[in-house]
Write a protein that holds these residues in place. Structure first.
Motif, PDB file in Angstrom:
ATOM      1  N   GLU A 179       0.834  -1.191   0.000  1.00 40.77           N
ATOM      2  CA  GLU A 179       0.000   0.000   0.000  1.00 40.77           C
ATOM      3  C   GLU A 179       0.878   1.253   0.000  1.00 40.77           C
ATOM      4  O   GLU A 179       1.941   1.273   0.608  1.00 40.77           O
ATOM      5  N   ALA A 180       0.378   2.311  -0.649  1.00 43.03           N
ATOM      6  CA  ALA A 180       1.137   3.566  -0.714  1.00 43.03           C
ATOM      7  C   ALA A 180       1.030   4.377   0.573  1.00 43.03           C
ATOM      8  O   ALA A 180       1.589   5.474   0.661  1.00 43.03           O
ATOM      9  N   ARG A 181       0.335   3.855   1.574  1.00 46.99           N
ATOM     10  CA  ARG A 181       0.023   4.609   2.796  1.00 46.99           C
ATOM     11  C   ARG A 181       1.258   5.278   3.396  1.00 46.99           C
ATOM     12  O   ARG A 181       1.289   6.484   3.631  1.00 46.99           O
ATOM     13  N   TRP A 182       2.310   4.488   3.645  1.00 45.33           N
ATOM     14  CA  TRP A 182       3.496   5.065   4.281  1.00 45.33           C
ATOM     15  C   TRP A 182       4.294   5.924   3.309  1.00 45.33           C
ATOM     16  O   TRP A 182       4.976   6.863   3.726  1.00 45.33           O
ATOM     17  N   ALA A 183       4.184   5.648   2.020  1.00 45.11           N
ATOM     18  CA  ALA A 183       4.829   6.521   1.030  1.00 45.11           C
ATOM     19  C   ALA A 183       4.188   7.906   1.050  1.00 45.11           C
ATOM     20  O   ALA A 183       4.872   8.917   0.867  1.00 45.11           O
ATOM     21  N   THR A 184       2.870   7.964   1.281  1.00 39.88           N
ATOM     22  CA  THR A 184       2.217   9.281   1.365  1.00 39.88           C
ATOM     23  C   THR A 184       2.683  10.039   2.600  1.00 39.88           C
ATOM     24  O   THR A 184       2.815  11.269   2.569  1.00 39.88           O
TER      25      THR A 184
ATOM     26  N   GLY B 134       8.252   6.039  12.187  1.00 38.52           N
ATOM     27  CA  GLY B 134       7.411   5.026  12.808  1.00 38.52           C
ATOM     28  C   GLY B 134       6.822   5.486  14.125  1.00 38.52           C
ATOM     29  O   GLY B 134       5.674   5.181  14.448  1.00 38.52           O
ATOM     30  N   ALA B 135       7.614   6.249  14.888  1.00 32.55           N
ATOM     31  CA  ALA B 135       7.158   6.692  16.204  1.00 32.55           C
ATOM     32  C   ALA B 135       6.217   7.882  16.138  1.00 32.55           C
ATOM     33  O   ALA B 135       5.604   8.239  17.148  1.00 32.55           O
ATOM     34  N   SER B 136       6.077   8.482  14.961  1.00 27.25           N
ATOM     35  CA  SER B 136       5.262   9.691  14.847  1.00 27.25           C
ATOM     36  C   SER B 136       3.834   9.411  14.407  1.00 27.25           C
ATOM     37  O   SER B 136       3.044  10.338  14.266  1.00 27.25           O
ATOM     38  N   HIS B 137       3.492   8.134  14.184  1.00 25.42           N
ATOM     39  CA  HIS B 137       2.155   7.795  13.698  1.00 25.42           C
ATOM     40  C   HIS B 137       1.461   6.833  14.654  1.00 25.42           C
ATOM     41  O   HIS B 137       2.092   6.022  15.327  1.00 25.42           O
ATOM     42  N   ASP B 138       0.135   6.955  14.699  1.00 30.06           N
ATOM     43  CA  ASP B 138      -0.679   6.109  15.563  1.00 30.06           C
ATOM     44  C   ASP B 138      -1.034   4.797  14.873  1.00 30.06           C
ATOM     45  O   ASP B 138      -0.859   4.645  13.658  1.00 30.06           O
ATOM     46  N   VAL B 139      -1.554   3.851  15.653  1.00 28.99           N
ATOM     47  CA  VAL B 139      -1.969   2.559  15.103  1.00 28.99           C
ATOM     48  C   VAL B 139      -2.991   2.754  13.992  1.00 28.99           C
ATOM     49  O   VAL B 139      -2.958   2.068  12.965  1.00 28.99           O
ATOM     50  N   ARG B 140      -3.899   3.709  14.159  1.00 32.16           N
ATOM     51  CA  ARG B 140      -4.939   3.942  13.154  1.00 32.16           C
ATOM     52  C   ARG B 140      -4.367   4.379  11.804  1.00 32.16           C
ATOM     53  O   ARG B 140      -5.034   4.245  10.773  1.00 32.16           O
ATOM     54  N   ASP B 141      -3.153   4.910  11.809  1.00 33.55           N
ATOM     55  CA  ASP B 141      -2.535   5.349  10.556  1.00 33.55           C
ATOM     56  C   ASP B 141      -2.118   4.179   9.673  1.00 33.55           C
ATOM     57  O   ASP B 141      -1.653   4.383   8.556  1.00 33.55           O
TER      58      ASP B 141
ATOM     59  N   GLY C  75      -4.250   1.894   8.619  1.00 34.73           N
ATOM     60  CA  GLY C  75      -5.398   1.441   7.853  1.00 34.73           C
ATOM     61  C   GLY C  75      -6.012   0.173   8.415  1.00 34.73           C
ATOM     62  O   GLY C  75      -6.085  -0.026   9.628  1.00 34.73           O
ATOM     63  N   LEU C  76      -6.438  -0.712   7.526  1.00 29.07           N
ATOM     64  CA  LEU C  76      -7.165  -1.917   7.919  1.00 29.07           C
ATOM     65  C   LEU C  76      -6.382  -2.749   8.923  1.00 29.07           C
ATOM     66  O   LEU C  76      -6.922  -3.229   9.921  1.00 29.07           O
ATOM     67  N   LEU C  77      -5.084  -2.920   8.689  1.00 25.73           N
ATOM     68  CA  LEU C  77      -4.274  -3.738   9.590  1.00 25.73           C
ATOM     69  C   LEU C  77      -4.205  -3.116  10.985  1.00 25.73           C
ATOM     70  O   LEU C  77      -4.207  -3.822  12.003  1.00 25.73           O
ATOM     71  N   GLY C  78      -4.157  -1.781  11.047  1.00 25.01           N
ATOM     72  CA  GLY C  78      -4.139  -1.112  12.337  1.00 25.01           C
ATOM     73  C   GLY C  78      -5.420  -1.325  13.118  1.00 25.01           C
ATOM     74  O   GLY C  78      -5.394  -1.553  14.333  1.00 25.01           O
ATOM     75  N   PHE C  79      -6.562  -1.292  12.437  1.00 26.41           N
ATOM     76  CA  PHE C  79      -7.829  -1.486  13.128  1.00 26.41           C
ATOM     77  C   PHE C  79      -8.026  -2.944  13.536  1.00 26.41           C
ATOM     78  O   PHE C  79      -8.694  -3.231  14.536  1.00 26.41           O
ATOM     79  N   ILE C  80      -7.424  -3.878  12.779  1.00 27.65           N
ATOM     80  CA  ILE C  80      -7.408  -5.278  13.220  1.00 27.65           C
ATOM     81  C   ILE C  80      -6.699  -5.387  14.572  1.00 27.65           C
ATOM     82  O   ILE C  80      -7.178  -6.034  15.514  1.00 27.65           O
TER      83      ILE C  80
ATOM     84  N   ARG D 245      11.620   1.866  10.955  1.00 27.26           N
ATOM     85  CA  ARG D 245      10.257   2.400  11.007  1.00 27.26           C
ATOM     86  C   ARG D 245       9.293   1.374  11.580  1.00 27.26           C
ATOM     87  O   ARG D 245       8.488   1.679  12.469  1.00 27.26           O
ATOM     88  N   VAL D 246       9.374   0.136  11.072  1.00 27.56           N
ATOM     89  CA  VAL D 246       8.470  -0.915  11.529  1.00 27.56           C
ATOM     90  C   VAL D 246       8.672  -1.182  13.018  1.00 27.56           C
ATOM     91  O   VAL D 246       7.709  -1.320  13.779  1.00 27.56           O
ATOM     92  N   ALA D 247       9.926  -1.245  13.455  1.00 25.99           N
ATOM     93  CA  ALA D 247      10.198  -1.512  14.867  1.00 25.99           C
ATOM     94  C   ALA D 247       9.621  -0.407  15.753  1.00 25.99           C
ATOM     95  O   ALA D 247       8.946  -0.679  16.750  1.00 25.99           O
ATOM     96  N   ALA D 248       9.872   0.842  15.386  1.00 23.82           N
ATOM     97  CA  ALA D 248       9.357   1.960  16.181  1.00 23.82           C
ATOM     98  C   ALA D 248       7.837   1.985  16.168  1.00 23.82           C
ATOM     99  O   ALA D 248       7.189   2.293  17.187  1.00 23.82           O
ATOM    100  N   GLN D 249       7.267   1.660  15.038  1.00 26.71           N
ATOM    101  CA  GLN D 249       5.811   1.611  14.898  1.00 26.71           C
ATOM    102  C   GLN D 249       5.210   0.569  15.843  1.00 26.71           C
ATOM    103  O   GLN D 249       4.209   0.817  16.521  1.00 26.71           O
ATOM    104  N   PHE D 250       5.809  -0.624  15.912  1.00 28.79           N
ATOM    105  CA  PHE D 250       5.301  -1.679  16.788  1.00 28.79           C
ATOM    106  C   PHE D 250       5.486  -1.320  18.261  1.00 28.79           C
ATOM    107  O   PHE D 250       4.598  -1.572  19.081  1.00 28.79           O
ATOM    108  N   VAL D 251       6.645  -0.743  18.596  1.00 27.72           N
ATOM    109  CA  VAL D 251       6.900  -0.389  19.991  1.00 27.72           C
ATOM    110  C   VAL D 251       5.888   0.652  20.466  1.00 27.72           C
ATOM    111  O   VAL D 251       5.281   0.516  21.533  1.00 27.72           O
ATOM    112  N   LYS D 252       5.682   1.696  19.661  1.00 30.29           N
ATOM    113  CA  LYS D 252       4.695   2.707  20.038  1.00 30.29           C
ATOM    114  C   LYS D 252       3.287   2.114  20.018  1.00 30.29           C
ATOM    115  O   LYS D 252       2.470   2.383  20.894  1.00 30.29           O
ATOM    116  N   GLY D 253       3.011   1.304  18.998  1.00 30.16           N
ATOM    117  CA  GLY D 253       1.684   0.728  18.862  1.00 30.16           C
ATOM    118  C   GLY D 253       1.309  -0.157  20.036  1.00 30.16           C
ATOM    119  O   GLY D 253       0.160  -0.137  20.501  1.00 30.16           O
TER     120      GLY D 253
END
Length: 331
Positions: A3-8, A68-75, A77-82, A138-146
């Protein structure tokens, strides 16, 4: 594809800090139209090139970590809401691993239990991309914050591991991720204690989770009917194997029937529990050997064996070749 989500989000950072997008997009083989929607699918390699290029343009050695640390789980998309609607942190990680290919076909992920800790291991499916560090970070920081966001607790990892070497730049990994860091590992990974993994996800909604999982299954393919006992048992065995061999009694209790009733139901479908487990292990072993770079001890563990020896003997029976020979033939 991914998905282009993180590219945006990367494009937003570049624009906000005064950088024109034309150059980075051309250099990475992307067009503005590719970033028109977060759900647009773009080549995974192009995304990897974009995040590395952005880090250089922004002169930010910790760009992946900070992104990764600057975005919430909801950012996500579908996987975040899962994840937000999974019962526990463990369930959230399992569901992310299970449905990852809905949004990202460029990464492999596996969950491993090892004594008092469990690890979510991930890496680029293309070996040529491994070692490009900003997306891994990015992925690691995203999971730690998430994890902290999901549980509203400290939820600190035991350790984070990276395939790449520690950069020469001064980067406060321990401060940002809050735990010890290991470099030059075989997989990128986040390790949590069993106690942390059992933390509940605050506000999880089981009914919403069922709806979201149905959306994911629609993308990756439908499940067989619920009354298909063979499929149901196979699915349960697949999910349990990584914790060790799955006794018939455990499966029978899960489906609220006696051992004899379960064997009778399977016999009506011209199979037995022993044959079914054997078939599951065979199918998974062939998949791991042909489609991943996992080592034999890892594969043995995921199939419920305590060591590679029994797997090698079983595989000779299944395929008339050794696991290594099978991998060489199917590469």
């Amino acid at each position: 594809m991914i998905e282009a989500r993180w590219a945006t989000y990367i494009a937003d950072d570049l624009r906000r800090l005064g950088h024109a997008l034309g150059g980075p997009l051309r250099e990475t083989g992307l067009a503005r139209a590719d970033l028109a929607s977060p759900e647009t699918r773009i080549p995974y390699a192009a995304f990897m090139a974009l995040i590395e290029r952005a880090a250089l343009l922004l002169a930010e050695p910790a760009y992946g970590l900070k992104l990764g640390a600057s975005h919430d789980v909801r950012d996500n998309g579908l996987l975040g809401f899962i994840a937000l609607n999974s019962p526990t942190l463990r369930d959230a990680l399992v569901n992310v691993q299970r449905y990852l290919r809905v949004t990202n076909e460029g990464s492999d992920a596996v969950i491993e239990a090892a004594g008092p800790v469990s690890a979510l291991r991930f890496r680029d499916a293309d070996p040529a991309l491994r070692g490009l560090r900003h997306n891994s970070e990015r992925v690691a920081a995203q999971f730690v914050k998430g994890a902290r966001e999901l549980t509203r607790a400290k939820a600190t990892p035991v350790r984070v591991e990276f395939i790449h070497s520690r950069p020469n730049e001064r980067i406060d990994y321990e401060g940002i991720l809050g735990c010890p860091i290991r470099f030059q590992a075989e997989w990128d990974a986040i390790l949590y204690s069993e106690e942390t993994l059992e933390l509940p996800v605050v506000g999880a909604d089981n009914r919403l989770l069922a709806t979201l999982e149905a959306a994911c299954r629609k993308i990756i393919g439908p499940r067989p009917p619920k009354d298909d006992i063979v499929h149901a048992v196979r699915e349960y065995v697949v999910h349990r194997l990584a914790k060790g061999a799955v006794p018939l009694g455990d499966v029978a209790r899960h489906f609220r029937m006696s051992n004899k009733t379960l064997e009778r139901r399977l016999g009506e479908r011209e199979t037995s529990y022993r044959d079914l487990v054997d078939a599951v292990r065979c199918d998974l072993a062939k998949h791991y050997l042909a489609d991943t770079d996992m080592r034999l001890p890892q594969i043995a563990y995921l199939l419920g064996y305590s060591e590679p020896g029994p797997l090698v003997r079983a595989f000779r029976r299944w395929a008339a070749v050794t696991p290594i020979q099978y991998r060489q033939q199917h590469r």
